[in-house]
Design a protein around this motif. Structure first.
Motif, short mmCIF file in Angstrom:
data_model
loop_
_atom_site.label_atom_id
_atom_site.label_comp_id
_atom_site.label_asym_id
_atom_site.label_seq_id
_atom_site.Cartn_x
_atom_site.Cartn_y
_atom_site.Cartn_z
N GLY A 14 0.84 -1.37 -0.38
CA GLY A 14 -0.19 0.39 0.34
C GLY A 14 0.69 1.44 0.06
N ILE A 15 0.35 1.88 -0.90
CA ILE A 15 1.59 3.26 -0.81
C ILE A 15 0.39 4.43 -1.10
CG2 ILE A 15 2.80 4.70 -2.73
CD1 ILE A 15 3.87 2.02 -4.32
N GLY A 16 0.81 5.52 -0.13
CA GLY A 16 -0.36 6.18 0.68
C GLY A 16 0.11 7.24 0.33
N ILE A 17 -0.80 8.86 -0.12
CA ILE A 17 0.10 9.79 -0.20
C ILE A 17 -0.30 10.87 0.61
CG2 ILE A 17 -0.22 11.84 -2.28
CD1 ILE A 17 0.06 9.23 -4.64
N SER A 18 -0.37 11.86 1.59
CA SER A 18 -1.19 12.41 2.44
C SER A 18 -0.43 14.03 2.49
CB SER A 18 -0.64 11.86 3.30
OG SER A 18 0.84 12.07 4.24
N GLY A 19 -1.10 14.64 3.04
CA GLY A 19 -0.17 16.21 2.90
C GLY A 19 -0.40 16.37 4.52
N TYR A 20 0.49 17.72 4.81
CA TYR A 20 1.36 18.32 6.10
C TYR A 20 2.28 17.06 6.64
CZ TYR A 20 -3.31 20.69 5.88
OH TYR A 20 -4.68 21.62 5.65
N ARG A 21 1.63 16.16 7.42
CA ARG A 21 3.16 15.52 7.90
C ARG A 21 2.99 14.33 8.07
NH1 ARG A 21 7.83 18.25 9.35
NH2 ARG A 21 6.92 21.03 10.23
N GLY A 22 1.43 13.66 7.34
CA GLY A 22 1.02 12.48 7.31
C GLY A 22 0.17 12.24 8.14
N GLY A 30 -1.55 -1.68 6.58
CA GLY A 30 -1.60 -1.12 5.09
C GLY A 30 -1.02 0.03 4.60
N VAL A 31 -0.95 0.95 5.34
CA VAL A 31 0.04 2.04 4.99
C VAL A 31 1.63 1.46 4.73
CG1 VAL A 31 0.12 4.50 4.49
CG2 VAL A 31 -1.49 3.82 5.09
N ASP A 32 2.21 1.29 3.78
CA ASP A 32 4.01 0.46 3.40
C ASP A 32 4.81 0.84 3.20
OD1 ASP A 32 3.03 -1.90 4.12
OD2 ASP A 32 2.38 -2.73 1.92
N HIS A 33 4.07 2.69 2.40
CA HIS A 33 4.97 3.37 2.03
C HIS A 33 4.45 4.69 2.20
CE1 HIS A 33 8.12 1.36 0.82
NE2 HIS A 33 7.74 0.26 0.28
N CYS A 34 4.47 6.10 2.78
CA CYS A 34 3.28 6.56 2.48
C CYS A 34 4.68 8.11 2.55
CB CYS A 34 2.77 7.66 4.04
SG CYS A 34 1.69 8.82 3.95
N LEU A 35 3.63 8.84 0.90
CA LEU A 35 4.42 9.77 0.09
C LEU A 35 3.87 10.95 0.81
CD1 LEU A 35 4.36 8.76 -3.33
CD2 LEU A 35 6.56 8.25 -1.34
N THR A 36 5.39 11.98 1.31
CA THR A 36 4.07 12.97 2.41
C THR A 36 4.40 14.83 1.53
OG1 THR A 36 4.44 11.82 4.21
CG2 THR A 36 3.91 14.05 4.84
#
Length: 67
Positions: A14-22, A30-36
């Motif tokens: 699971g690759i998520g994309i978030s804002g602020y600091r995540g 399930g969020v294995d990688h988070c692009l913030t």
């Protein structure tokens, strides 16, 4: 978040994309990688997310189309 949990239960990365600091999102199952996009500006976050999703999509398309 349910999609990430389902992906985790099926051993899908699971690759998520978030804002602020995540926030708490980066620690969800399930969020294995988070692009913030580390910004306090919603506009900058949305622009960064659009750029990331476009770049990822183009990369995948190139790899799928490669002989």
């Amino acid at each position: 978040l349910e999609a990430f949990r389902l992906a985790d239960s099926r051993s899908v990365v699971g690759i998520g994309i978030s804002g602020y600091r995540g926030g708490a999102f980066v620690h969800e199952a399930g969020v294995d990688h988070c692009l913030t996009i580390d910004s306090a500006s919603v506009h900058r976050i949305q622009e960064g997310q659009a750029a990331l999703t476009t770049a990822i999509g183009e990369s995948v398309e190139r790899r799928v189309a490669a002989p």
